[in-house]
Design a protein around this motif. Structure first.
Motif, short mmCIF file in Angstrom:
data_model
loop_
_atom_site.label_atom_id
_atom_site.label_comp_id
_atom_site.label_asym_id
_atom_site.label_seq_id
_atom_site.Cartn_x
_atom_site.Cartn_y
_atom_site.Cartn_z
N LEU A 124 -7.07 4.06 1.24
CA LEU A 124 -5.77 3.04 1.50
C LEU A 124 -5.92 1.76 0.99
O LEU A 124 -4.92 1.41 0.19
N PRO B 275 0.41 4.84 1.20
CA PRO B 275 -0.73 5.81 1.92
C PRO B 275 -0.30 7.16 1.70
O PRO B 275 -1.55 8.13 1.94
N SER C 61 -5.04 1.93 -2.60
CA SER C 61 -3.42 2.16 -3.06
C SER C 61 -2.67 1.16 -3.49
O SER C 61 -1.60 1.16 -3.82
N ASP D 99 -10.99 7.38 4.17
CA ASP D 99 -9.48 7.18 4.09
C ASP D 99 -9.18 5.63 4.22
O ASP D 99 -8.41 5.18 3.61
N ARG E 299 0.90 -1.23 0.07
CA ARG E 299 0.04 -0.09 0.01
C ARG E 299 0.81 1.25 -0.13
O ARG E 299 1.96 1.30 0.53
#
Length: 278
Positions: free
Chosen positions: A221, A201, A224, A217, A199
């Motif tokens: 995430l 972030p 990602s 969020d 990931r």
């Protein structure tokens, strides 16, 4: 969210590949979908099919036995009043227009009426590959000469970090294993890229897009990573596809799909592989 890597080379070695394509489809787990199969009466067109009522017979990725390939990646946004995108690939595959003509004659005239997307069209019917990219968010079209490319859910030129990271790995895999004699290792290495859970972030481009769309969020995430995993909303990477076309037109279409209904604590997959000549 979705992800696509593409390698095109019209002058491969005898043991090499003219085209290598890798794709992740991220979707809600409970959205009904037919796995890739030859679905037309003449069995010339292969793709998975969206089976959601009102969206049926759309697809995100497909190919014809004549050498036409289309891929679609959505660009997030609030646009419930717009038309769906899934028909764009099927209409391209069923028609005879070139990649460029299809975009200019069929897509651009209605681009404001359709939910935002990235569209990649490929035509292998002649010795020189025709490949084009288009997105309707900025109404931008461009040709794609031989090379390596990556696409995600942003407009081209504003790639997410997972895509940049994945393209570097994809380039290396193609360089190290892009030969028919090393096909099994090539395919497995590509699946490894598609299943990467790394990931990012602090991805500025993704963060900006997520903020524009009011994405929480935790979901941002999850987006990602190449392999998207959002069990809280029953969403994530459901289908991985690898398409290989060699110097002589032999094609292998491989799809690995998460079986539904999905139990996040006990995942099961099905893999189907089709071989044909274009």
């Amino acid at each position: 969210m979705c992800l696509l890597f593409l390698h095109v080379c019209d002058t491969p070695d005898v043991d090499g590949y003219r085209l290598i394509l890798a794709n992740n489809r991220d979707e809600y787990w409970d959205r009904e979908t037919a796995q890739a199969h030859f679905w037309d009466p003449k069995e010339e067109l292969i793709s998975g099919l969206d089976k959601k009522p009102g969206k049926d017979k759309g697809t995100w990725l497909g190919m014809s036995k004549f050498g036409k390939i289309g891929a679609l990646l959505n660009i997030p946004g609030t646009q419930e009043d717009k038309m769906g995108r899934g028909m764009l690939i099927l209409e391209y595959l069923k028609g005879d227009l070139s990649t460029d003509d299809y975009i200019t004659q069929k897509v651009q005239p209605i681009h404001k009426d359709i939910k935002t997307f990235n569209l990649i069209l490929i035509d292998l019917r002649s010795k020189k590959t025709s490949a084009n990219y288009y997105n309707n968010k900025t109404n931008t079209a461009m040709s794609l000469p031989n090379g390596v490319y990556s696409f995600d859910n942003s407009v081209m030129g504003k790639a997410w970090q997972k895509t940049i990271h994945g393209e570097d790995k994809f380039r290396k895999v193609v360089h190290d294993h892009g030969r028919k004699g090393d096909k099994d290792r090539l395919v497995q290495s590509i699946f490894d890229i598609l299943y990467d859970t790394t990931r990012f972030p602090d991805d500025d481009n993704l963060m900006k897009q997520a903020n524009e769309c009011d994405i929480p969020d935790d979901i941002r995430l999850a987006w990602s990573a190449a392999f998207v995993w959002s069990p809280s909303i029953r969403h994530g990477t459901r289908t991985n596809t690898v398409i290989l076309v060699d110097k002589f037109g032999e094609c292998q279409y491989i799809e690995r799909t998460l079986n539904i209904p999905v139990n996040p604590d006990n995942l099961h997959y099905s893999t189907n592989s089709y071989q044909f000549h274009i």
